[in-house]
Design an enzyme around this catalytic site. Structure first.
Site, PDB file in Angstrom:
ATOM      1  N   ARG A   1      22.096  -4.618  55.079  1.00 24.30           N
ATOM      2  CA  ARG A   1      22.415  -4.923  53.648  1.00 24.30           C
ATOM      3  C   ARG A   1      21.492  -5.064  52.634  1.00 24.30           C
ATOM      4  NH1 ARG A   1      26.150  -9.372  54.445  1.00 24.30           N
ATOM      5  NH2 ARG A   1      25.823  -9.307  56.675  1.00 24.30           N
TER       6      ARG A   1
ATOM      7  N   GLU B   1      23.209 -17.505  60.205  1.00 24.20           N
ATOM      8  CA  GLU B   1      24.505 -18.361  60.096  1.00 24.20           C
ATOM      9  C   GLU B   1      25.547 -18.228  61.368  1.00 24.20           C
ATOM     10  OE1 GLU B   1      27.144 -17.790  56.753  1.00 24.20           O
ATOM     11  OE2 GLU B   1      28.378 -19.527  57.177  1.00 24.20           O
TER      12      GLU B   1
HETATM   13  O1  LIG Z   1      20.294 -16.552  55.685  1.00 24.74           O
HETATM   14  P1  LIG Z   1      20.880 -16.212  56.847  1.00 24.74           P
HETATM   15  O2  LIG Z   1      21.741 -17.190  57.744  1.00 24.74           O
HETATM   16  O3  LIG Z   1      19.731 -15.865  57.916  1.00 24.74           O
HETATM   17  O4  LIG Z   1      21.834 -14.879  56.885  1.00 24.74           O
HETATM   18  C1  LIG Z   1      21.343 -13.939  55.995  1.00 24.74           C
HETATM   19  C2  LIG Z   1      21.550 -12.766  56.747  1.00 24.74           C
HETATM   20  O5  LIG Z   1      22.794 -12.407  57.280  1.00 24.74           O
HETATM   21  C3  LIG Z   1      23.249 -11.046  56.976  1.00 24.74           C
HETATM   22  O6  LIG Z   1      22.741 -10.155  57.780  1.00 24.74           O
HETATM   23  P2  LIG Z   1      23.131  -9.479  59.282  1.00 24.74           P
HETATM   24  O7  LIG Z   1      22.250 -10.198  60.181  1.00 24.74           O
HETATM   25  O8  LIG Z   1      24.542 -10.069  59.388  1.00 24.74           O
HETATM   26  O9  LIG Z   1      22.937  -8.116  59.120  1.00 24.74           O
HETATM   27  P3  LIG Z   1      23.682  -6.786  58.287  1.00 24.74           P
HETATM   28  O10 LIG Z   1      22.884  -7.056  57.241  1.00 24.74           O
HETATM   29  O11 LIG Z   1      22.966  -5.820  59.245  1.00 24.74           O
HETATM   30  O12 LIG Z   1      24.980  -7.054  58.291  1.00 24.74           O
HETATM   31  C4  LIG Z   1      22.750 -10.793  55.536  1.00 24.74           C
HETATM   32  O13 LIG Z   1      22.673  -9.643  55.070  1.00 24.74           O
HETATM   33  C5  LIG Z   1      21.316 -11.347  55.573  1.00 24.74           C
HETATM   34  O14 LIG Z   1      20.546 -10.814  55.947  1.00 24.74           O
HETATM   35  N1  LIG Z   2      28.853 -15.888  55.133  1.00 22.41           N
HETATM   36  C1  LIG Z   2      28.147 -14.749  54.724  1.00 22.41           C
HETATM   37  N2  LIG Z   2      28.588 -13.795  54.285  1.00 22.41           N
HETATM   38  C2  LIG Z   2      27.884 -12.349  54.214  1.00 22.41           C
HETATM   39  N3  LIG Z   2      26.843 -12.339  54.912  1.00 22.41           N
HETATM   40  C3  LIG Z   2      26.322 -13.594  55.459  1.00 22.41           C
HETATM   41  N4  LIG Z   2      25.295 -13.420  56.015  1.00 22.41           N
HETATM   42  C4  LIG Z   2      25.067 -14.697  56.749  1.00 22.41           C
HETATM   43  N5  LIG Z   2      25.981 -15.489  56.336  1.00 22.41           N
HETATM   44  C5  LIG Z   2      26.836 -14.607  55.512  1.00 22.41           C
END
Ligand SMILES: O=P(O)(O)OC[C@H]1O[C@H](OP(=O)(O)OP(=O)(O)O)[C@H](O)[C@@H]1O
Ligand SMILES: Nc1ncnc2[nH]cnc12
Length: 170
Positions: free
Chosen positions: A58, A95
């Site tokens: 993202r 998370e």
């Molecule tokens: O602060 P944190 O607890 O580390 O979480 C934040 C991360 O989680 C999500 O990515 P995700 O790994 O879900 O991948 P995506 O962008 O491919 O959905 C978001 O886009 C951040 O990169």
């Molecule tokens: N609660 C949340 N919503 C969207 N992206 C996330 N990445 C980690 N935690 C998330």
């Protein structure tokens, strides 16, 4: 602009107990998209930025737009096994799981000033792993910016010492 009106909560996604911040309504609205990009750029006024790092996946939405506006290069940090050239890697918890991220070894030169962008700052596991990758290559992280910061998950603590900016805080 009321950016919060364009971010919706999805309960129990991708796991039970998580309230997922879905930014697709913001992306879907031309004015909100343009204003969000402008506001993220505004966080870096008067900063010299050589590279904008976007985080798979993202973070890839806004980071190239920011790079183009800031006249900087764009660097993708990708999940393990996706980058074709030589990489350095970093494993971390987020998370709702754990992951490994990689960056090409030649993506950032020593001393380059780097803006890290991602859509959401939650626990900070992802962003702090990205800071480590940039620093392994000799880059200097000048700011980490996000659309959304989930302050109750204390991600900013993990990024202690780095400048953090977010469009929306919950
Ligand atoms: O602060 P944190 O607890 O580390 O979480 C934040 C991360 O989680 C999500 O990515 P995700 O790994 O879900 O991948 P995506 O962008 O491919 O959905 C978001 O886009 C951040 O990169
Ligand atoms: N609660 C949340 N919503 C969207 N992206 C996330 N990445 C980690 N935690 C998330």
């Amino acid at each position: 602009m009321d950016f919060a009106a364009y971010v919706r909560d999805i309960k129990d996604f991708p796991k039970q107990g998580v309230i997922f911040k879905d930014i697709t309504p913001l992306l879907n609205n031309p004015e909100a998209l343009a204003r969000a990009c402008e506001a993220l750029c505004g966080f870096t006024t008067n900063m010299k930025i050589d590279k904008v790092v976007g985080v798979d996946s993202r973070g890839f939405i806004f980071a190239p737009m920011l790079a183009e506006r800031l006249q900087a290069g764009f660097v993708p940090v990708r999940k393990k096994g996706k980058l074709p050239y030589k990489t350095v890697s970093e494993s971390y918890d987020l998370e709702y799981g754990s992951e490994t991220l990689e960056i090409h070894t030649d993506a950032i030169k020593k001393g380059e000033k780097v803006l890290i962008h991602d859509d959401v700052l939650a626990t900070g596991g992802t962003a702090s792993a990205v800071c480590k990758l940039v620093e392994k290559l000799g880059g200097e992280v000048v700011q980490c910016n996000f659309l959304v910061e989930l302050t109750f998950l204390d991600g900013a603590k993990k990024l202690n010492g780095y400048q953090i900016e977010a469009l929306l805080q919950y």
